[in-house]
Design an enzyme around this catalytic site. Sequence first.
Site, PDB file in Angstrom:
ATOM      1  N   ASP A   1       0.804  -1.140  -0.002  1.00 20.72           N
ATOM      2  CA  ASP A   1      -0.028  -0.067   0.042  1.00 20.72           C
ATOM      3  C   ASP A   1       0.886   1.142  -0.002  1.00 20.72           C
ATOM      4  O   ASP A   1       1.838   1.297   0.764  1.00 20.72           O
ATOM      5  CB  ASP A   1      -0.721  -0.013   1.275  1.00 20.72           C
ATOM      6  CG  ASP A   1      -1.892   1.195   1.150  1.00 20.72           C
ATOM      7  OD1 ASP A   1      -2.317   1.434   0.012  1.00 20.72           O
ATOM      8  OD2 ASP A   1      -2.365   1.493   2.320  1.00 20.72           O
TER       9      ASP A   1
ATOM     10  N   HIS B   1      -7.217   9.174   4.970  1.00 22.46           N
ATOM     11  CA  HIS B   1      -6.629   8.450   5.958  1.00 22.46           C
ATOM     12  C   HIS B   1      -6.833   8.503   7.368  1.00 22.46           C
ATOM     13  O   HIS B   1      -6.807   9.957   7.660  1.00 22.46           O
ATOM     14  CB  HIS B   1      -5.075   8.131   5.432  1.00 22.46           C
ATOM     15  CG  HIS B   1      -5.024   7.819   4.009  1.00 22.46           C
ATOM     16  ND1 HIS B   1      -4.436   8.478   3.153  1.00 22.46           N
ATOM     17  CD2 HIS B   1      -5.446   6.618   3.597  1.00 22.46           C
ATOM     18  CE1 HIS B   1      -4.403   7.897   2.091  1.00 22.46           C
ATOM     19  NE2 HIS B   1      -4.953   6.711   2.143  1.00 22.46           N
ATOM     20  N   GLY B   2      -6.789   7.632   8.267  1.00 23.10           N
ATOM     21  CA  GLY B   2      -6.865   7.948   9.757  1.00 23.10           C
ATOM     22  C   GLY B   2      -8.170   8.170  10.392  1.00 23.10           C
ATOM     23  O   GLY B   2      -8.967   7.659   9.644  1.00 23.10           O
TER      24      GLY B   2
ATOM     25  N   HIS C   1      -9.700   4.129  -0.251  1.00 19.89           N
ATOM     26  CA  HIS C   1      -8.875   4.691   0.755  1.00 19.89           C
ATOM     27  C   HIS C   1      -9.458   5.246   1.848  1.00 19.89           C
ATOM     28  O   HIS C   1     -10.369   5.716   1.764  1.00 19.89           O
ATOM     29  CB  HIS C   1      -7.488   5.185   0.290  1.00 19.89           C
ATOM     30  CG  HIS C   1      -6.773   4.269  -0.652  1.00 19.89           C
ATOM     31  ND1 HIS C   1      -5.208   4.217  -0.345  1.00 19.89           N
ATOM     32  CD2 HIS C   1      -6.823   3.736  -1.836  1.00 19.89           C
ATOM     33  CE1 HIS C   1      -4.807   3.660  -1.102  1.00 19.89           C
ATOM     34  NE2 HIS C   1      -5.640   3.056  -2.078  1.00 19.89           N
ATOM     35  N   GLY C   2      -8.927   4.925   2.931  1.00 20.29           N
ATOM     36  CA  GLY C   2      -9.566   5.697   4.191  1.00 20.29           C
ATOM     37  C   GLY C   2     -10.844   5.348   4.628  1.00 20.29           C
ATOM     38  O   GLY C   2     -11.652   6.127   4.980  1.00 20.29           O
TER      39      GLY C   2
ATOM     40  N   SER D   1     -11.777   3.332   7.083  1.00 23.83           N
ATOM     41  CA  SER D   1     -11.995   3.214   8.650  1.00 23.83           C
ATOM     42  C   SER D   1     -12.858   4.570   9.087  1.00 23.83           C
ATOM     43  O   SER D   1     -12.431   5.522   8.974  1.00 23.83           O
ATOM     44  CB  SER D   1     -10.687   3.234   9.310  1.00 23.83           C
ATOM     45  OG  SER D   1      -9.869   2.007   9.186  1.00 23.83           O
TER      46      SER D   1
ATOM     47  N   SER E   1      -7.499   0.004   7.981  1.00 22.75           N
ATOM     48  CA  SER E   1      -6.287  -0.011   8.885  1.00 22.75           C
ATOM     49  C   SER E   1      -6.409   0.511  10.299  1.00 22.75           C
ATOM     50  O   SER E   1      -6.148   0.053  11.310  1.00 22.75           O
ATOM     51  CB  SER E   1      -5.169   0.630   8.260  1.00 22.75           C
ATOM     52  OG  SER E   1      -3.948   0.407   9.174  1.00 22.75           O
ATOM     53  N   THR E   2      -6.821   2.094  10.404  1.00 18.11           N
ATOM     54  CA  THR E   2      -7.148   2.702  11.424  1.00 18.11           C
ATOM     55  C   THR E   2      -7.844   1.905  12.577  1.00 18.11           C
ATOM     56  O   THR E   2      -7.514   1.854  13.680  1.00 18.11           O
ATOM     57  CB  THR E   2      -7.287   4.083  11.253  1.00 18.11           C
ATOM     58  OG1 THR E   2      -6.426   4.736  10.236  1.00 18.11           O
ATOM     59  CG2 THR E   2      -7.513   5.018  12.540  1.00 18.11           C
TER      60      THR E   2
END
Length: 280
Positions: A82, A180-181, A208-209, A211, A232-233
Site C-alpha cells: 500500500d 486516511h486515519g 482508501h481511508g 475506517s 487499517s486505523t
Amino acid sequence: MSLVTTKEMLKDAYDNHYAIGAFGAHNLEIIKAVIAGAEATGSPVILQTTASTYKYVEMPYMIAMAKAAAEQAKVPVALHLDHGESYDVVMECLRAGYTSIMIDGSRLPLEENIALVRKVTDAANAINVPVEAELGTIGGVEDDLELEESKAFFTDPVIAERFVRETGIYSFAPAFGTAHGNYKKEPKLQFDLLEEIQKLTNIPLVMHGASGVPDASLRKALDYGVAKVNFSTELKDMFAEEVRAFFKENPNENDPRKYFMPAREALIELVKTKIVTLQK
C-alpha cells in the site's frame, strides 16, 4: 494455497458489485485475525502493508508470515504493498514475493506521475502482478505522512481516464472525499464524481481511508465500481483498546499469549463485520 494476486478477486468483485476487504497487516496477531475473519465469511482477503510496516517487521518475516497464512487459509489471500513511494520500493516488494502493488505518485506533477506508474506497471506485468495507483490527493495521515483534509483535492474524471489509459494500471484509487486515519466528522463522499470516474475508467476502483466511513456509504460505493476497500486505523484502534482494557483488569500479567488474545478475538469480529458489509 499459496499467495494469489488480486486480479481474479477484484475482477469478480467489480463485475458483481461487491468489494474485497484489504486490511493493514501490522503484526502476527492482526494477520491471524484477518485470516480468521475472512475464513468465517468465506471471502477472499487482502493483507496489505505500507513500506514502514514491512521495514518494522523486516521483509523476510513479513513474507514468511504472509505465505504461512495463505498456505493454511481456506480462502484466497493476496499480499499488497500500500502506498509504495518509489520504483525501488516496488521492486524490493516484487522480488520478495508481494502479489499486488500500489505505486503512489499522487504528489508528483501529472506527467511525472504517469511516467512513474507506467514504469512500475511494465515491471509488474512481466511477472503478472497487478498494479494500483492514485490520482488526486486523499487527506489524513498515512505512513507518517500527513496532509490536512482541507488541502486534499478530488480526482478529475477526464484526467483519470487518461491516467488509467496511459499507465495500464489494473485498479485505481480516486480521491472522492475519504481520508486516511480518524475522521473528525462524518466524511461527505462525492458519489456523483465516483460514478463519472467509474464510467470513464471502467476498471476496479479502490476506496482508501474507509475506517470510520458509515456502512451505508461503504455499500453505496459498491454501485460505482469500488471493488477494494482499505481498513487499517480501525484495526489499530481496536487492538490498542483491547490491550489497554486487559491490563486495566490484569495489571500484573506478563504473558503476551494472554494479553494479545482478547485483541485478536475482537479483531476477528471486526473483520467479519467489514467483509459482510462489503458483500452488500
